[in-house]
Design an enzyme around this catalytic site. Sequence first.
Site, mmCIF file in Angstrom:
data_model
loop_
_atom_site.group_PDB
_atom_site.id
_atom_site.type_symbol
_atom_site.label_atom_id
_atom_site.label_comp_id
_atom_site.label_asym_id
_atom_site.label_seq_id
_atom_site.Cartn_x
_atom_site.Cartn_y
_atom_site.Cartn_z
ATOM 1 N N GLU A 1 -4.938 -8.566 -0.618
ATOM 2 C CA GLU A 1 -5.687 -8.534 0.828
ATOM 3 C C GLU A 1 -7.321 -8.247 0.420
ATOM 4 O O GLU A 1 -7.372 -7.280 -0.630
ATOM 5 C CB GLU A 1 -5.119 -7.334 1.764
ATOM 6 C CG GLU A 1 -3.806 -7.614 2.476
ATOM 7 C CD GLU A 1 -3.524 -6.436 3.057
ATOM 8 O OE1 GLU A 1 -4.386 -5.683 3.713
ATOM 9 O OE2 GLU A 1 -2.379 -6.047 3.385
ATOM 10 N N GLU B 1 0.786 -1.243 0.165
ATOM 11 C CA GLU B 1 0.001 -0.090 -0.037
ATOM 12 C C GLU B 1 0.864 1.365 -0.230
ATOM 13 O O GLU B 1 0.741 2.160 0.909
ATOM 14 C CB GLU B 1 -1.165 -0.112 1.180
ATOM 15 C CG GLU B 1 -2.013 -1.118 1.066
ATOM 16 C CD GLU B 1 -3.128 -1.357 1.941
ATOM 17 O OE1 GLU B 1 -3.010 -0.008 3.119
ATOM 18 O OE2 GLU B 1 -4.076 -1.982 1.932
#
Length: 500
Positions: A276, A158
Amino acid sequence: MIRVPAEQQGVLSEAWRACVGTGRLELALRRDYQDSLTLLQKEIGFRHIRGHGLFSDGMGVYRPYEWQGARRVHHSFTYVDQVVDACLELGIRPFLELGFMPGELASGGQTVFWWQGNVTPPSSHREWADLVRATLTHLVDRYGLEEVRDWPVEVWNEPDLPDFWEGADQAAYHRLYEVTAHAVKDVDASLQVGGPAVSPGADEGWLGRFAEFVERRDLPVDFVSRHAYTSGPAQPVPFGTYQTLAPAERLLEQFGAPRRELKGTSLAELPVHITEFNSSYRPDNPVHDTAFHAAYLAPVLAAGGDLVDSFSYWTFSDMFEEVGVPTALFHGGFGLLTHRQVRKPTYHLYAFMARMGRDVLARGDDHLVTRHPDGRVTVLAWAPPRTDLHTLRLSVPVGDTERGTVFLRRSSVDEERGNAYTAWRRMGSPRSPRPHQLDMLHDAAEPGRSHLRLAIEEFRVDVDLTLQRHEVTLVELSPVIEESPDWWDESRILGGGGSG
């Protein structure tokens, strides 16, 4: 009545169990973690496992030292080997996320999580590249190239969020990716490298700019990765969080985003991995523990493989400490399993999926029907979230038997059955259940089960299902081959009369 076709409509994708998430990798050294992973692999069988912290200080890989007036670096794989060995023994392979930054290689002091993963760029890209090369070289030497080339290598986590990459600096991430991708391919060109593992909140230009950069620099990219969550802003309470949730369809929209955003680029046809996904992005949201959560995610597991090559549930176990050590057995953790291996309803959703067949016969908004190679038929059905009662009637083909009977086995989880969270709340929510309470919770976590025989009429059986609130149910159908002897007399078993 829904008439399920007898002809195969497709093949059930394995994307739903291609990967699963985990807490930081050093947790794999603990007994509870390994016990949980053993159970998971026995009953579900994931292919890969991904977690943070491969290069964080707790794994002890990057070890600089001074000798004879010169600074040198030693790369130690003591813990890496233990973690990887434990995984491979259970039939699950690493999905390698390269991060976070070793403290002594970091350019700054910004960290994330209770365990302080450093999220700044390297102070030396040369030493970072050496670290990556040394790690991959070690893994290839220890486990063999044929094995390691099946382990995707993802660059960071991220980087579009300032909490996970200092300043969310995309140019700095691009430089990290370039250095890392070359280092991976220096070890062997067949190793898979990719990214950028962006969050659901990444602006639509992020992936496009990444594609432009790697095209311009002619960089290797073997897959694209992204994350997906559906929860709104956190509403904190002590040791917990509440959040609003968007409909589960939003997860499927996010799964499809990379290919939409990369259309027309050189990355458009690459494999896409959702490394995820979950409802909430918080590890302390009680929704994760509920039957609602299983029913909410059921259509995602049924359909997600149409959109991506893998989607990785975050995470398999509540052995997870991003916001600190959990304060109670049920605390809203991400896990399919609590500590001490209490199965949650969403665990059973995955276990039910593991018992589905390969050939898809039908799929709808509330059901998935498959057939095994030996002819057995399986039905996964779920009640739409927040619905008190839901009925489903199916006419199911049962192979080449025109008459006779089938054996039906039904396994269910809902607000009452297969729901240790409900039992735990009724116990008074004990933070640390005593041994006898833990035994009761394991019992409460068992799915409700029933069985019966149905008559076959013209190669079909009618299956009538009434689903309770937030129920997920698995129905398994197999033809009955009667082997009772001629003298069998049910009426006489309890001492009744009869002639013999």
